[in-house]
Design a protein around this motif. Structure first.
Motif, mmCIF file in Angstrom:
data_model
loop_
_atom_site.group_PDB
_atom_site.id
_atom_site.type_symbol
_atom_site.label_atom_id
_atom_site.label_comp_id
_atom_site.label_asym_id
_atom_site.label_seq_id
_atom_site.Cartn_x
_atom_site.Cartn_y
_atom_site.Cartn_z
ATOM 1 N N ALA A 109 0.827 -1.204 0.000
ATOM 2 C CA ALA A 109 0.000 0.000 0.000
ATOM 3 C C ALA A 109 0.864 1.259 0.000
ATOM 4 N N ILE A 110 1.915 1.276 0.819
ATOM 5 C CA ILE A 110 2.784 2.447 0.895
ATOM 6 C C ILE A 110 3.472 2.691 -0.444
ATOM 7 N N MET A 111 3.933 1.626 -1.097
ATOM 8 C CA MET A 111 4.607 1.768 -2.388
ATOM 9 C C MET A 111 3.670 2.382 -3.421
ATOM 10 N N TYR A 112 2.424 1.908 -3.461
ATOM 11 C CA TYR A 112 1.460 2.447 -4.426
ATOM 12 C C TYR A 112 1.124 3.896 -4.097
ATOM 13 N N ALA A 113 0.931 4.172 -2.809
ATOM 14 C CA ALA A 113 0.595 5.538 -2.401
ATOM 15 C C ALA A 113 1.698 6.518 -2.782
#
Length: 204
Positions: free
Chosen positions: A18-22
């Protein structure tokens, strides 16, 4: 040690995913990045704000998954006033996680299916909000990048939720039956998403 790792890795992996996509997609586009946006937006400022909000929501969802593998997902930390030390009811974490999991998988699968149907010429997808747009290139971005992210995120959330529920004794009597019904729900939701997109095409 290996059993513990097998139980907690989906929560940590989902948070990282999730952090990578965000950061690398949503916040990048919010800052004006154009990779993955094959065209000219009608309202770039509005799109950037939406991307920023989406990035924050995705990042919060990732941290939410940590609650399924961290101690504070079962007992409220003692430093929190009034409710510190109280047990967290498992459904408070499971219900939002399962809703997000179902949406993410249905969104990803239906997106891939409809974009493939568009590329082979069976349907024509209408995408508003663009002055100029290479629809074929955007469809390829969806098939290869955006929609697979949703599917992987949904799978990781589902695995984290399963492990969390499996550790909760009060859910054991209905766990397997509920899992089967839940998978059927995801299939139905995916079919509804696909049908809605195709129906919208037929109106044109």
């Amino acid at each position: 040690m290996s059993k513990i790792n097998l139980k907690v890795w989906p929560g940590y992996a989902g948070c990282l995913w999730a952090i990578m996509y965000a950061v690398f997609v949503r916040f990048y586009q919010a800052a004006g990045g154009s990779i993955g946006l094959p065209g000219r937006l009608a309202n770039p400022e509005g799109f950037q704000m939406v991307s920023y909000i989406a990035g924050v929501v995705v990042m919060l969802a990732g941290f939410f998954l940590l609650g399924l593998v961290k101690p504070w997902g079962k007992t409220v930390p003692a430093w929190i006033p009034w409710i510190g030390g109280k047990n967290v009811h498992p459904l408070l974490l499971l219900i939002p996680t399962l809703i997000g999991c179902a949406f993410a998988i249905a969104h990803g699968v239906s997106g891939i299916i409809t974009k493939i149907l568009h590329l082979v010429g069976i349907i024509t997808i209408q995408i508003p909000g663009w002055i100029e747009l290479d629809v074929r290139e955007l469809a390829l971005w969806d098939i290869l990048v955006y929609e697979p992210w949703f599917i992987v995120m949904g799978i990781l959330a589902g695995l984290a939720a399963w492990n969390y529920a499996n550790d909760t004794k009060i859910l054991h009597p209905i766990l397997r039956q509920s899992a089967i019904l839940y998978v059927c729900l995801i299939i139905l939701l995916t079919a509804l998403f696909v049908s809605a997109i195709i129906f919208d095409f037929l109106k044109f």
